[in-house]
Motif scaffolding. Structure first.
Motif, short mmCIF file in Angstrom:
data_model
loop_
_atom_site.label_atom_id
_atom_site.label_comp_id
_atom_site.label_asym_id
_atom_site.label_seq_id
_atom_site.Cartn_x
_atom_site.Cartn_y
_atom_site.Cartn_z
N THR A 1 35.14 -31.07 -11.07
CA THR A 1 34.96 -30.08 -10.01
C THR A 1 33.98 -30.82 -9.16
OG1 THR A 1 34.23 -27.97 -9.01
CG2 THR A 1 33.34 -28.57 -11.09
N PRO A 2 34.26 -31.04 -7.95
CA PRO A 2 33.35 -31.57 -7.11
C PRO A 2 31.95 -30.70 -6.96
CG PRO A 2 35.54 -31.27 -5.87
CD PRO A 2 35.49 -30.10 -7.07
N GLY A 3 31.41 -29.77 -6.98
CA GLY A 3 30.44 -28.88 -7.43
C GLY A 3 29.67 -29.75 -6.31
N ARG A 4 28.71 -30.25 -6.05
CA ARG A 4 27.71 -30.86 -5.16
C ARG A 4 26.75 -32.24 -5.82
NH1 ARG A 4 26.58 -27.55 -1.21
NH2 ARG A 4 26.87 -25.36 -1.43
N TYR A 5 27.25 -32.66 -4.65
CA TYR A 5 26.88 -34.77 -4.85
C TYR A 5 26.31 -35.14 -3.43
CZ TYR A 5 31.76 -34.96 -2.88
OH TYR A 5 32.61 -34.44 -2.03
N GLY A 6 25.95 -35.54 -3.60
CA GLY A 6 25.81 -37.05 -2.02
C GLY A 6 25.85 -38.33 -2.63
N PRO B 1 26.63 -41.90 4.74
CA PRO B 1 26.64 -40.85 4.27
C PRO B 1 28.16 -39.99 3.58
CG PRO B 1 25.42 -40.45 6.51
CD PRO B 1 26.69 -41.55 6.26
N TYR B 2 28.12 -39.56 2.86
CA TYR B 2 28.76 -38.11 2.72
C TYR B 2 28.11 -37.15 1.40
CZ TYR B 2 33.25 -35.83 2.41
OH TYR B 2 34.37 -35.41 1.83
N GLN C 1 23.20 -30.05 -10.18
CA GLN C 1 23.36 -28.42 -10.57
C GLN C 1 23.19 -27.30 -9.23
OE1 GLN C 1 21.15 -27.69 -13.63
NE2 GLN C 1 20.30 -29.84 -13.85
N SER C 2 24.59 -26.38 -9.42
CA SER C 2 24.51 -25.28 -8.35
C SER C 2 25.31 -24.03 -9.64
CB SER C 2 25.86 -25.84 -7.57
OG SER C 2 27.18 -26.34 -8.44
N ILE C 3 24.30 -24.26 -10.85
CA ILE C 3 24.57 -22.76 -11.82
C ILE C 3 24.16 -21.46 -11.38
CG2 ILE C 3 23.90 -24.77 -13.48
CD1 ILE C 3 21.47 -23.97 -13.86
N ASN C 4 23.80 -21.30 -10.43
CA ASN C 4 23.74 -20.35 -9.83
C ASN C 4 23.41 -19.31 -8.04
OD1 ASN C 4 20.58 -20.91 -8.91
ND2 ASN C 4 20.16 -20.46 -11.42
N SER C 5 23.04 -18.61 -7.62
CA SER C 5 22.44 -18.92 -6.01
C SER C 5 21.62 -19.72 -5.42
CB SER C 5 22.95 -17.10 -5.76
OG SER C 5 21.75 -17.03 -6.74
N LEU C 6 20.47 -19.64 -6.33
CA LEU C 6 19.37 -19.75 -5.67
C LEU C 6 19.05 -21.58 -5.93
CD1 LEU C 6 16.57 -20.45 -4.93
CD2 LEU C 6 16.14 -19.99 -7.34
N ASN C 7 20.60 -22.24 -6.34
CA ASN C 7 20.22 -23.19 -7.24
C ASN C 7 20.95 -24.35 -5.96
OD1 ASN C 7 21.11 -26.11 -8.98
ND2 ASN C 7 19.72 -25.97 -9.49
N ASP C 8 21.69 -23.19 -5.78
CA ASP C 8 23.26 -23.60 -5.17
C ASP C 8 22.68 -24.08 -3.22
OD1 ASP C 8 26.42 -24.71 -4.92
OD2 ASP C 8 25.56 -22.81 -2.81
N MET C 9 21.95 -22.89 -2.78
CA MET C 9 21.54 -22.86 -1.44
C MET C 9 20.54 -23.97 -1.25
SD MET C 9 18.85 -20.15 0.38
CE MET C 9 17.12 -20.17 -1.25
N VAL C 10 19.37 -24.72 -2.66
CA VAL C 10 19.05 -25.57 -2.52
C VAL C 10 19.45 -27.46 -2.88
CG1 VAL C 10 16.61 -26.63 -4.09
CG2 VAL C 10 16.53 -23.78 -3.95
N ALA C 11 20.38 -26.76 -4.07
CA ALA C 11 21.75 -27.71 -3.53
C ALA C 11 21.83 -28.86 -2.39
CB ALA C 11 22.02 -27.69 -4.43
N GLU C 12 22.00 -27.39 -1.63
CA GLU C 12 23.08 -27.55 -0.04
C GLU C 12 21.97 -27.55 1.19
OE1 GLU C 12 25.48 -24.55 2.87
OE2 GLU C 12 24.41 -23.84 1.68
N ARG C 13 20.76 -27.52 0.92
CA ARG C 13 19.68 -27.72 1.58
C ARG C 13 19.31 -29.42 1.57
NH1 ARG C 13 16.18 -23.30 2.90
NH2 ARG C 13 17.54 -21.78 3.77
N TRP C 14 19.17 -29.67 0.30
CA TRP C 14 19.16 -31.30 0.06
C TRP C 14 20.40 -32.08 0.51
CZ3 TRP C 14 20.90 -35.08 -2.52
CH2 TRP C 14 20.54 -36.11 -2.96
N GLU C 15 21.08 -31.52 0.31
CA GLU C 15 22.31 -32.54 1.19
C GLU C 15 21.91 -32.18 2.50
OE1 GLU C 15 26.56 -31.06 -1.97
OE2 GLU C 15 25.86 -30.16 0.62
#
Length: 888
Positions: free
Chosen positions: A89-94, A251-252, A216-230
């Motif tokens: 799965t693509p998930g969150r990444y940089g 970058p991508y 990691q994007s295991i919950n909504s908070l974690n996903d929001m933080v990961a999105e801002r990290w990207e």
């Protein structure tokens, strides 16, 4: 006979409808406006579709089923060391590609230090939240020892740096598989690009290095933080690029494709405003003429208002029913523009043919009877073709939503043309009958009064009064219109000239030849970068990836989902035979090779084999990661069984050639069906690749159904079935040419071009059906005369709508987006090829192909038949004499 009766009945119904609307113009003008305001107001709170996969990947595909099975067997948390190209799965990444402007070696000391410096900067990125600052260490994917998993190339570069620091010369990097100092084999085919090798696959130089950071994007908070990290990741990379101008960084992130896809809407705004201004200007000019009373500039503007109200109503309905906006909706206004403008211009053309001494209600009734039947049939065709696309049978969500929106907009456009535009025609009719100025609504003075006014005043208020017009001149009242004059006095005679026809036929043969050449080169649009805005991260990163990292295909997971005799040498050989020709990068596959070489597994019982596997994982550090590739199941008797296993493959192929990768996928799938071992193959890119087979089938399916509907439906509503034959041949000729020329123009067959081809069927019918109907139904004159008559009656409306449509498309070509580029090229070809058929091909071919008008002239008319009266006369000698007296 039945068709003629039905045809006359429908004309009578539309005539009564026009009379009724002319009797209540205020209601029919205000109701559409109120409905549009009420429904369109909800569009101010529209939502944007965030998932590109939901839009562009098929809803029901084998790849999605395979992904679910893979996730059930090997969850992501069991795949910490298997993150090659996002295996499940693509998930969150940089992700970042580092290269040099001068094709320097990225493995030399200077560039190695820069890459490691960039890596350190990325790991220090912070995402501030109330009470805590998140870093990469807090949201990364963790290893078994609770440390962040980073790309193996980072370890390789660190070992290379340490070797240089200690002057060790025996350290070597091999490609595409190398070994770390702990003996672990790692795959670097997607981390080193532009590689030059010595003998034995030893790397001499590499022009590019790719780093990936998984989050990691295991919950909504974690996903929001990961999105801002990207987002911070992209900013950090950009700042690093500014401070190191000799290298180029691409970058991508996991959000880049979605953001760049929706960016098309933002960058298109000012171009769409320009397009609207140009269309409004052209529509007003097309409806204007020197006669200030009979000029209808307001109707050109109100025609566009009608289309806008229909589009706004459809957008409001889509929003209220839970639909979400996406960039493909940019094509809906152009679908509406092509259909709606022709309908309004055709009504205006019919108005010019009515007698001025009639009441406005009678003239409106004649307009509806003359133009609404063909407009209703073409609208029905739009609803059928796009209705099929909006049905659950459509597997691509973007195409289904687009067709659904188009259907609703076209339906309301039809209703608003009947009501709003018809009422506007009534109002301007009363202005004309009262001899008021068409713009200022002021009473135009008589000619004798105008003679006393200045020249500019006389120019603005020029008009012809009915009492000053003889009965023979009344029919020529509207000939002062530029387009009417051009067609009637010049073009009709020129295109039907005997010396012009051979050149037109020659051009048509050239057209067919180039169309065939392009048709034989049709390719599938398999690159997702074709739908995003240009000069974006997606475009730049994809280009760099295809340039430097196209030696090997994406990593393909090979999953065995049954319990097989792994201890059996023949079974091991079968599994390795299935993957022959691939680069195998799985540790478990390496371990099987190790067992086979030592002949440990020969004749080894099942229990001893599984115990040996489990014990080796626990005791041997070099094999400790194998357990991620095997799933054990404990039975009731305490024995263990291997229920599933996996290995990872890459093919030596060109990733730029997607058809080759698609053929590879299909080959592996066919092999999985016929093989002795039950296995599946999967990579996340397969989810998108499955859509291209359905994209190829969708236009053919819709085209066939549309053609069948055309032949069946019009057989009852069209007065002559020959119209169906000519219309079908014209549609085939236009679609064939559009497909061929769009291929020569480097447009691939993807979701956008498929939707345009469906629209092209309807656009052709819109413009060609009235011409063919007028020609086929004409009697008593020659074919050349009826070709001229058809062009004079309908050519002005076609030319007006084409000019407005063309100026509306031109700004679309300048939008910096691949999506709008595809949209412009397809729509322009559809409009141009259709125009070529309407004004060149059909007028010439119809002059020497059926139907023959001469035969119809010789055919006896029941109303003018010869009557023969036989009178019997008997003379005195009883001799019978019959005298024939003929009267006409």
């Amino acid at each position: 006979m039945l068709r003629q009766v039905l045809h006359r009945g429908l004309r009578t119904c539309f005539s009564r409808l026009g009379h009724f609307i002319a009797s209540h113009p205020v209601f029919f003008a205000s109701a559409p406006v109120l409905i549009s305001i009420l429904l369109g107001a909800s569009f101010s709170r529209y939502q944007v579709e965030e998932s590109v996969e939901h839009l562009l990947a098929p809803q029901h595909s084998l790849a999605k089923i395979e992904r679910n099975l893979v996730n059930s067997l090997f969850p992501v948390n069991r795949s910490k060391h298997r993150l090659y190209s996002d295996l499940q799965t693509p998930g969150r990444y940089g992700r970042v590609i580092v290269t040099s402007f001068q094709k320097a070696n990225m493995l030399d000391q200077h560039h190695t230090d820069l890459i490691l410096k960039l890596h350190a900067a990325v790991t220090k990125i912070q995402v501030p939240r109330p009470g805590f600052n998140y870093t990469f260490a807090h949201i990364c994917v963790l290893n078994n020892d609770k440390t962040c998993i980073v790309d193996d190339i980072v370890h390789v570069l660190q070992e290379l740096k340490n070797a240089r620091a200690t002057n060790r010369t025996n350290f070597a990097i091999t490609y595409p598989i190398t070994h770390l100092k702990n003996g672990r084999a790692v795959y670097n085919g997607h981390q080193l690009g532009g590689v030059t090798v010595h003998s034995k696959d030893r790397v001499k130089s590499a022009e590019a290095v790719q780093l990936t950071y998984y989050l990691q994007s295991i919950n909504s908070l974690n996903d929001m933080v990961a999105e801002r990290w990207e987002a911070n990741f992209c900013d950090t990379v950009r700042l690093f690029q500014e401070s190191n101008s000799k290298i180029k960084i691409y970058p991508y992130t996991s959000s880049s494709l979605r953001e760049d896809f929706q960016k098309t809407s933002r960058v298109s705004e000012r171009y769409l405003v320009t397009s609207l201004i140009l269309v409004v200007t052209m529509a007003i000019l097309c409806c204007s003429m020197q006669d200030c009373v009979r000029s209808k500039p307001w109707l050109g503007l109100l025609g566009l208002v009608t289309i806008t109200l229909a589009t706004l109503t459809a957008a409001g309905i889509i929003n209220l029913t839970g639909g979400k906006y996406n960039s493909t909706f940019l094509g809906v206004p152009f679908v509406m523009l092509g259909h709606g403008l022709y309908g309004t211009f055709e009504m205006l053309s019919s108005w010019r043919k009515t007698r001025e001494d009639q009441h406005v209600k009678e003239r409106t009734a004649e307009v509806y009877a003359d133009s609404m039947l063909s407009f209703s049939l073409t609208t029905a065709m739009y609803l059928v073709t796009f209705g099929i696309g909006a049905s659950p049978f459509t597997n691509i969500e973007a195409a289904r939503i687009f067709c659904c929106n188009s259907c609703i907009a076209i339906l309301f456009n039809y209703l608003y043309v009947l009501s709003f535009y018809g009422s506007s025609l009534v109002f301007t009719g009363y202005i004309e009958n009262n001899y008021q100025h068409s713009i200022f609504c002021r009473k135009v003075p008589k000619p004798d009064v105008l003679q006393e006014k200045p020249a500019w005043y006389r120019f603005l208020l020029t008009a012809r009064f009915s009492e000053d017009t003889s009965e023979g001149e009344e029919a020529n009242t509207y000939e002062s219109h530029l387009l009417v004059c051009f067609l009637k006095r010049y073009y009709c005679d020129w295109i039907t000239n005997t010396y012009v026809k051979p050149f037109v036929v020659l051009f048509y043969l050239i057209y067919i030849s180039f169309a065939l050449m392009g048709y034989l080169q049709v390719s599938e649009g398999s690159d997702l970068s074709n739908i995003v805005a240009t000069a974006t991260q997606t475009i730049e990163y994809t280009a760099a990836q295809q340039k430097y990292f196209s030696n090997y295909s994406p990593v393909i997971g090979f999953y065995i989902y049954e319990s097989i005799e792994y201890w059996n040498t023949s079974v091991q050989e079968d599994v390795l035979e299935y993957t022959k020709g691939f680069v195998r990068i799985s540790w478990f596959e390496s371990y099987l090779n190790y067992l086979r070489k030592l002949n440990v597994s020969t004749g080894l019982p099942k229990k001893n084999f599984t115990d040996m596997l489990r014990n080796s994982f626990l005791r041997a550090p070099q094999y400790s990661h194998f357990q991620e590739d095997i799933i054990f199941s404990k039975k009731f008797n305490g024995e263990y069984d291997v229920v599933a296993s996996r290995m990872f493959l890459v093919a030596k192929t060109m990733e730029t050639n997607r058809e080759e990768l698609y053929d590879l996928l299909e080959t592996l799938r066919r092999l999985s069906v016929t093989s002795k071992v039950k296995f599946i193959v999967f990579n996340p890119s397969f989810v998108y690749m499955d859509r291209y087979a359905s994209s190829l089938g969708a236009p053919l399916h819709n085209s066939c159904i549309s053609a069948l509907f055309l032949l069946f439906f019009s057989a009852f509503l069209v007065a002559d079935s020959l119209i169906n034959v000519w219309l079908t041949l014209t549609v085939v000729s236009v679609e064939f040419g559009v497909v061929g020329f769009m291929t020569l123009w480097k447009v691939e067959l993807d979701c956008i071009s498929v939707l345009c081809l469906i629209y092209g069927i309807n656009y052709t019918i819109d413009n060609c059906a009235p011409l063919l109907s007028t020609f086929v139904l004409g009697k008593d004159l020659t074919r050349t005369k009826w070709v001229k008559n058809a062009l004079e009656v309908h050519g002005v409306a076609i030319l007006q709508s084409y000019l407005c449509y063309l100026v509306g498309l031109i700004p679309l070509a300048a939008v910096p987006s691949n999506l709008t580029c595809t949209l412009f090229r397809c729509l322009f070809l559809i409009a141009f090829v259709t125009f070529f058929h309407c004004f060149a091909i059909l007028p010439v071919i119809l002059t020497f192909l059926p139907p023959s008008k001469k035969k119809r002239k010789d055919k006896k008319n029941p109303e003018n038949r010869e009557e023969i009266e036989c009178v019997e006369m008997v003379d005195m000698d009883s001799t019978r004499v019959v005298d024939q007296i003929t009267t006409v």
